[in-house]
Design a protein around this motif. Structure first.
Motif, PDB file in Angstrom:
ATOM      1  N   TYR A  33     -37.075 -27.787  25.356  1.00  0.00           N
ATOM      2  CA  TYR A  33     -37.740 -27.706  24.050  1.00  0.00           C
ATOM      3  C   TYR A  33     -38.481 -29.010  23.801  1.00  0.00           C
ATOM      4  O   TYR A  33     -38.037 -30.086  24.215  1.00  0.00           O
ATOM      5  N   ARG A  50     -42.028 -27.349  16.605  1.00  0.00           N
ATOM      6  CA  ARG A  50     -41.170 -27.170  17.764  1.00  0.00           C
ATOM      7  C   ARG A  50     -41.826 -26.175  18.723  1.00  0.00           C
ATOM      8  O   ARG A  50     -42.455 -25.214  18.295  1.00  0.00           O
ATOM      9  N   GLU A  52     -40.818 -23.981  22.374  1.00  0.00           N
ATOM     10  CA  GLU A  52     -39.917 -23.618  23.458  1.00  0.00           C
ATOM     11  C   GLU A  52     -40.726 -23.499  24.733  1.00  0.00           C
ATOM     12  O   GLU A  52     -41.786 -22.856  24.736  1.00  0.00           O
ATOM     13  N   GLY A  97     -32.976 -27.351  27.896  1.00  0.00           N
ATOM     14  CA  GLY A  97     -32.584 -26.026  27.470  1.00  0.00           C
ATOM     15  C   GLY A  97     -31.102 -25.767  27.698  1.00  0.00           C
ATOM     16  O   GLY A  97     -30.439 -26.517  28.400  1.00  0.00           O
TER      17      GLY A  97
ATOM     18  N   TYR B  96     -25.466 -26.946  19.196  1.00  0.00           N
ATOM     19  CA  TYR B  96     -25.671 -26.501  20.577  1.00  0.00           C
ATOM     20  C   TYR B  96     -24.673 -25.420  20.897  1.00  0.00           C
ATOM     21  O   TYR B  96     -23.499 -25.548  20.577  1.00  0.00           O
ATOM     22  N   GLY B  98     -28.549 -23.547  21.244  1.00  0.00           N
ATOM     23  CA  GLY B  98     -29.517 -23.138  20.246  1.00  0.00           C
ATOM     24  C   GLY B  98     -30.771 -23.947  20.407  1.00  0.00           C
ATOM     25  O   GLY B  98     -30.800 -24.947  21.116  1.00  0.00           O
ATOM     26  N   ASN B  99     -31.799 -23.514  19.726  1.00  0.00           N
ATOM     27  CA  ASN B  99     -33.068 -24.228  19.861  1.00  0.00           C
ATOM     28  C   ASN B  99     -33.350 -25.159  18.703  1.00  0.00           C
ATOM     29  O   ASN B  99     -34.473 -25.536  18.459  1.00  0.00           O
TER      30      ASN B  99
END
Lengths: 117, 113
Positions: A33, A50, A52, A97, B96, B98-99
């Motif tokens: 990320y 943000r 991904e 990640g 965590y 998670g993003n």
């Protein structure tokens, strides 16, 4: 360890104009990320946007958008219609990640953005 | 919502003194971090914790100690303060897996004279 590089220590933009802040990163990971944080003079770190890595579509948040180039490991921030309140330090950050079970954040050295009235 | 709360906001220490920077979060985050921010250097990780009772060193741990007895609290201890520890210190937390991003406290400006 991952590294994050912001090559522009300071930038200036005229109010209402557009400015792009650069960020590159070095990693061998495929899942991660990326973040842009804003730090105004109050010192508070505020999340701007943000991204991904698995998403091909570039993230946008109102006047803020990114240009994410995964192959080039580049993650620039574009601020449109700059406002005086956008003046701040901007930090690019990287986080691995979940498949790597490694939840550290790595930060660039920051870009100070000045907005001229 | 309080988020991440750090105290104090400012402190001046004399060389050789010790102090504890307090950090607490109310978001039930499992990960917590301490960073230091030096001018032009970005944020460097001092220590981090993956949960109560578990801590590990970051990039610049020398001169510091941490503990994590509860999910909420993650104090940073400076022993024998040195001028090189003059910096702005940030506590942060995240969840965590998670993003989610890291959530930060307001920082502590520490000067060692």
């Amino acid at each position: 360890a991952q590294t994050v590089t912001q090559s522009q220590p300071e930038m200036s933009v005229q109010e209402a104009e557009t400015v792009t802040l650069s960020c590159t990163y070095d990693t061998s990971e495929s899942d991660y990320y990326l973040f842009w944080y804003k730090q105004p003079p109050s010192r508070q770190m505020i999340l701007v946007i943000r991204q991904e890595a698995y998403k091909q579509q570039n993230a946008t948040e109102n006047r803020f958008s990114v240009n994410f180039q995964k192959a080039a490991k580049s993650f620039s921030l574009k601020i449109s219609d700059s406002q005086l309140g956008d003046a701040a330090m901007y930090f690019c950050a990287y986080r691995s990640g979940p498949i790597y079970n490694f939840n550290k954040f790595y930060f660039g050295s920051g870009t100070k953005l000045n907005v001229k009235p | 919502n309080a988020g991440v709360t750090q105290t104090p906001k400012f402190r001046i220490l004399k060389i050789g003194q010790s102090m504890t920077l307090q950090c607490t979060q109310d978001m039930n985050h499992n990960y917590m971090y301490w960073y230091r921010q030096d001018p032009g250097m970005g944020l460097k990780l001092i220590y981090y914790s993956v949960g109560a009772g578990i801590t590990d060193k970051g990039e610049v741990p020398n001169g510091y100690n941490v503990s994590r007895s509860t999910t909420e609290d993650f104090p940073l201890r400076l022993e024998l303060a040195a001028p090189s520890q003059t910096s702005v210190y940030f506590c942060a937390s995240s969840y965590y897996p998670g993003n989610t991003e890291a959530f930060f406290g307001q920082g502590t400006r520490l000067t060692v004279v």
